[in-house]
Scaffold this motif. Structure first.
Motif, PDB file in Angstrom:
ATOM      1  N   VAL A   1      32.320 -19.666  58.589  1.00 45.04           N
ATOM      2  CA  VAL A   1      32.959 -19.819  59.906  1.00 45.04           C
ATOM      3  C   VAL A   1      31.940 -20.291  60.940  1.00 45.04           C
ATOM      4  N   VAL A   2      30.759 -19.670  60.905  1.00 45.08           N
ATOM      5  CA  VAL A   2      29.698 -20.042  61.852  1.00 45.08           C
ATOM      6  C   VAL A   2      29.286 -21.502  61.638  1.00 45.08           C
ATOM      7  N   ALA A   3      29.135 -21.887  60.395  1.00 42.73           N
ATOM      8  CA  ALA A   3      28.751 -23.284  60.113  1.00 42.73           C
ATOM      9  C   ALA A   3      29.794 -24.241  60.667  1.00 42.73           C
ATOM     10  N   PHE A   4      31.050 -23.877  60.499  1.00 40.43           N
ATOM     11  CA  PHE A   4      32.139 -24.726  60.998  1.00 40.43           C
ATOM     12  C   PHE A   4      32.132 -24.763  62.526  1.00 40.43           C
ATOM     13  N   CYS A   5      31.958 -23.598  63.144  1.00 43.37           N
ATOM     14  CA  CYS A   5      31.939 -23.535  64.616  1.00 43.37           C
ATOM     15  C   CYS A   5      30.818 -24.410  65.177  1.00 43.37           C
ATOM     16  N   GLN A   6      29.661 -24.323  64.534  1.00 44.84           N
ATOM     17  CA  GLN A   6      28.510 -25.097  65.034  1.00 44.84           C
ATOM     18  C   GLN A   6      28.737 -26.589  64.843  1.00 44.84           C
ATOM     19  N   ALA A   7      29.244 -26.951  63.676  1.00 46.87           N
ATOM     20  CA  ALA A   7      29.458 -28.379  63.396  1.00 46.87           C
ATOM     21  C   ALA A   7      30.522 -28.962  64.314  1.00 46.87           C
ATOM     22  N   GLN A   8      31.532 -28.156  64.650  1.00 47.46           N
ATOM     23  CA  GLN A   8      32.682 -28.666  65.413  1.00 47.46           C
ATOM     24  C   GLN A   8      32.606 -28.297  66.897  1.00 47.46           C
ATOM     25  N   HIS A   9      31.546 -27.595  67.306  1.00 54.51           N
ATOM     26  CA  HIS A   9      31.415 -27.169  68.701  1.00 54.51           C
ATOM     27  C   HIS A   9      32.657 -26.443  69.175  1.00 54.51           C
ATOM     28  N   ILE A  10      32.991 -25.399  68.462  1.00 54.35           N
ATOM     29  CA  ILE A  10      34.193 -24.626  68.773  1.00 54.35           C
ATOM     30  C   ILE A  10      33.871 -23.158  68.542  1.00 54.35           C
ATOM     31  N   ASN A  11      34.489 -22.258  69.333  1.00 48.39           N
ATOM     32  CA  ASN A  11      34.338 -20.822  69.091  1.00 48.39           C
ATOM     33  C   ASN A  11      35.633 -20.300  68.509  1.00 48.39           C
ATOM     34  N   ILE A  12      35.595 -19.891  67.275  1.00 48.11           N
ATOM     35  CA  ILE A  12      36.831 -19.395  66.662  1.00 48.11           C
ATOM     36  C   ILE A  12      36.898 -17.873  66.816  1.00 48.11           C
ATOM     37  N   PRO A  13      37.931 -17.375  67.500  1.00 50.36           N
ATOM     38  CA  PRO A  13      38.070 -15.911  67.624  1.00 50.36           C
ATOM     39  C   PRO A  13      38.248 -15.286  66.240  1.00 50.36           C
ATOM     40  N   THR A  14      37.418 -14.280  65.947  1.00 54.76           N
ATOM     41  CA  THR A  14      37.373 -13.736  64.591  1.00 54.76           C
ATOM     42  C   THR A  14      37.419 -12.217  64.621  1.00 54.76           C
ATOM     43  N   LEU A  15      38.289 -11.673  63.791  1.00 55.43           N
ATOM     44  CA  LEU A  15      38.392 -10.219  63.632  1.00 55.43           C
ATOM     45  C   LEU A  15      37.766  -9.814  62.309  1.00 55.43           C
ATOM     46  N   LEU A  16      37.204  -8.615  62.291  1.00 61.32           N
ATOM     47  CA  LEU A  16      36.646  -8.079  61.056  1.00 61.32           C
ATOM     48  C   LEU A  16      37.681  -7.181  60.398  1.00 61.32           C
ATOM     49  N   GLU A  17      37.947  -7.418  59.133  1.00 63.77           N
ATOM     50  CA  GLU A  17      38.914  -6.582  58.426  1.00 63.77           C
ATOM     51  C   GLU A  17      38.229  -5.304  57.967  1.00 63.77           C
ATOM     52  N   ILE A  18      38.836  -4.174  58.328  1.00 67.00           N
ATOM     53  CA  ILE A  18      38.282  -2.868  57.992  1.00 67.00           C
ATOM     54  C   ILE A  18      39.159  -2.236  56.907  1.00 67.00           C
ATOM     55  N   ASP A  19      38.503  -1.622  55.957  1.00 67.32           N
ATOM     56  CA  ASP A  19      39.204  -0.942  54.861  1.00 67.32           C
ATOM     57  C   ASP A  19      39.397   0.522  55.252  1.00 67.32           C
TER      58      ASP A  19
ATOM     59  N   ALA B   1      29.134  -8.900  61.772  1.00 70.45           N
ATOM     60  CA  ALA B   1      29.403  -9.057  63.206  1.00 70.45           C
ATOM     61  C   ALA B   1      28.282  -9.842  63.882  1.00 70.45           C
ATOM     62  N   ASN B   2      27.055  -9.515  63.533  1.00 76.65           N
ATOM     63  CA  ASN B   2      25.914 -10.237  64.124  1.00 76.65           C
ATOM     64  C   ASN B   2      25.915 -11.697  63.710  1.00 76.65           C
ATOM     65  N   THR B   3      26.224 -11.938  62.438  1.00 76.43           N
ATOM     66  CA  THR B   3      26.289 -13.319  61.949  1.00 76.43           C
ATOM     67  C   THR B   3      27.244 -14.132  62.814  1.00 76.43           C
ATOM     68  N   LEU B   4      28.406 -13.554  63.081  1.00 75.22           N
ATOM     69  CA  LEU B   4      29.414 -14.264  63.883  1.00 75.22           C
ATOM     70  C   LEU B   4      28.959 -14.408  65.336  1.00 75.22           C
ATOM     71  N   HIS B   5      28.544 -13.287  65.903  1.00 72.13           N
ATOM     72  CA  HIS B   5      28.246 -13.243  67.342  1.00 72.13           C
ATOM     73  C   HIS B   5      27.064 -14.136  67.687  1.00 72.13           C
ATOM     74  N   GLN B   6      26.048 -14.072  66.850  1.00 73.12           N
ATOM     75  CA  GLN B   6      24.850 -14.878  67.128  1.00 73.12           C
ATOM     76  C   GLN B   6      25.045 -16.333  66.718  1.00 73.12           C
ATOM     77  N   GLY B   7      25.999 -16.552  65.806  1.00 69.72           N
ATOM     78  CA  GLY B   7      26.174 -17.904  65.269  1.00 69.72           C
ATOM     79  C   GLY B   7      27.117 -18.761  66.067  1.00 69.72           C
ATOM     80  N   GLY B   8      27.796 -18.163  67.059  1.00 66.10           N
ATOM     81  CA  GLY B   8      28.636 -18.988  67.910  1.00 66.10           C
ATOM     82  C   GLY B   8      30.128 -18.860  67.672  1.00 66.10           C
TER      83      GLY B   8
END
Lengths: 378, 378
Positions: A120-138, A157-164
């Motif tokens: 998701v982060v790679a896609f956000c960076q390549a496309q200059h977009i912030n995709i709202p993302t939820l973490l699925e909890i078990d 969470a850090n991967t997403l937050h820091q990655g854009g």
């Protein structure tokens, strides 16, 4: 002319929604949740219809949940702007999510692994977009999701937050609540679902991460939750129609079930005391969700043409276009002539509805039926 | 570019038909039946597609079987003129049959009771039409039909013949052949099916009644029949795609299965050794036809993106849009990255295909896929 006369004009098998029961079911959960400080985010995977959804969603920005990108696209096309796609994201689906975001749709995706987060982060960076993302909890070991106390939660969470990407919050679903058999167990499942989400959210916040959304829900837990402290929204889908599985759990009565398959009697095996109907698994589905419940309803309970349950009858077997009705105790069948219309109550409304292109809909005193087309495909 | 590269361009989940295997399966039964003095009347309830049916039906007047009036109407609209609607008739459906007959379609209906026969005769007399009608014979207690030695056989036949319907013959289906587990049992099921039909036909003829059609069939019996004396035609549907149930019976090998659901990996539960895919019961169906077989395949076997079976993996569970893959013996999963495409072989091709609007179709060396749209509804 009554509704049952209207129904005889339609070729069987077909889906019928008793709108009186549907409205009552929709209102019941809305009123129950109004006692808590949460919003209801209906899961549209059950009704899966624009015409049907408008009875669940008050406004175009009312929150809603979808199970496929296709549903997201169709509901967005109809004007609905506030969506969660609540199935773990496959990277290939991100371009379609991007298009929805670019069209002004507030859509969140869901994931539960570092691999997905990196994609998701790679896609956000390549496309200059912030995709709202939820973490699925078990919350109950039912399916996917991260345990609320898992170290990976913060890593993802850090991967997403820091990655854009935009870390939107946490989401959990008490799938195991479908196996409950007492009010006490349902209340406990609801509390377990809440706790898992709140613990995960608290960990994110204590790590300095955002967590505006704390999303929980299933029809059983939504109906039985006593405490929703820390939860921002509740998701539920089958509460609209209800079904025999929900009746078996104790979330509703069979008489509350708004969805049925209308079928015609096509034959009678007098030696076996079998009645044949033109509803097989092609229209009823093969769902056997009541198999493990106290009352196994086989492939469904049988109602007369007015929608009243005929005691003791069940659909005991199905082929593609044949259903077999028999008495549960092996006693003699009541006399039901070839050509008679019956209604079959489904084990699982989502599965039965999925076999049809749409629903015929009416109140019991209505003489003209509505039709709600369903969304198909992915 | 290989077919597996083509498939990555389509959003999962979707149905894929390996046309090489499909063609081989179609040819195999055609060649087998060419040794007997019978015609093959493919059951189109499996493929349920005009684009697909043209590979089964040589000419527009080639015999075919359908499971719904809607199929009959669509295939008639596409030019096919020789149909049997092989589900017991409900009187309400007769006007649509009449329209087909009036449009020059040679369509027969099916029934197995005096009540149905009287309804058909009443309709024929009121509408001044002769509806070709087959009597359903029960060869194995599987579902409906009249026992070949039942006195009612002649009563029903006389009701039709004297009342102005066209008595076309007898039809039977060895549904119990799906429960066979040896070649011997399959051969016996085929002979039982033949005998039931021929005994019933002989009784009609000895009573001075017409019986030009003696129709038998199921994919297992069609493949294993040694003797078809007295039979005029054989029906079969799933022989085109094959599936895990057929492989379990011994009618094909898993490698012969032409139909699969292409899916993407969306997650991984490392603790449970579960792989999540975006194919749930909504795309796989809930068919569990292998449950009672020697090898229970759960919700399907797993192939890599080239269609080669990955030994030891099965879809062990499904939710609406999630599938769970695990190893059968609980051993460690092979590494399969998020986003990877897999193919799932279905338990029951008819049921899995029914969950989709159509098929993507191609030979393994094909670089442009065909699309076969399916017929939906009733």
């Amino acid at each position: 002319m009554s509704i049952s006369t209207c129904l005889t004009k339609i070729d069987t098998p077909f889906l019928f929604v008793d709108k009186t029961k549907f409205d009552r079911n929709v209102l019941a959960l809305r009123e129950k949740l109004a006692m808590h400080d949460v919003v209801l985010r209906p899961h549209l995977k059950t009704v899966k219809s624009i015409a049907g959804a408008k009875h669940l969603l008050v406004d175009f920005d009312s929150p809603a949940t979808v199970s496929t990108v296709k549903e997201a696209e169709v509901f967005a096309g109809a004007g609905y702007t506030n969506l969660i796609y609540a199935v773990g994201i496959a990277p290939q689906k991100l371009p379609r999510i991007q298009t929805l975001l670019n069209n002004g749709i507030n859509i969140s995706i869901l994931l539960d692994s570092v691999a997905q987060a990196k994609a998701v982060v790679a896609f956000c960076q390549a496309q200059h977009i912030n995709i709202p993302t939820l973490l699925e909890i078990d919350c109950d070991g039912h399916r996917g999701g991260i345990q609320p106390d898992d170290a990976q939660l913060i890593e993802i969470a850090n991967t997403l937050h820091q990655g854009g990407a935009e870390l939107r919050g946490v989401l959990t679903h008490a799938g195991e609540s479908y196996d409950c058999s007492s009010e006490q167990a349902l209340i406990a499942a609801a509390e377990g679902e809440r706790l898992a989400a709140v613990i995960a959210a608290t960990r994110l916040i204590e790590s300095g991460l955002p967590c505006p959304v704390v999303s929980v829900g299933s029809t059983p837990t939504a109906h039985f939750a006593k405490n929703l402290a820390g939860v921002t929204e509740v998701r539920a889908g089958v509460y609209t129609f209800f079904d025999l599985v929900m009746a078996g759990i104790g979330v509703c009565q069979p008489e509350d079930i708004a969805l049925s398959v209308v079928t015609s009697v096509i034959g009678h095996n007098e030696k076996k005391e079998w009645l044949f109907i033109d509803a097989g698994w092609m229209s009823l589905s093969q769902d056997r969700g009541t198999r493990t419940q106290r009352k196994d309803c086989d492939y469904g309970l049988v109602c007369d043409s007015n929608g009243d349950i005929i005691p003791g009858l069940q659909v005991i077997g199905t082929n593609q276009e044949h259903g077999i009705i028999a008495t549960v105790d092996g006693s003699k069948l009541p006399t039901i002539a070839v050509g008679t219309q019956l209604r079959i109550l489904p084990n699982h409304a989502c599965a039965t509805a999925a076999m049809h292109a749409g629903y015929y809909v009416g109140h019991s005193d209505q003489i003209e039926l509505d039709y709600w087309q369903r969304i198909q495909g992915w």
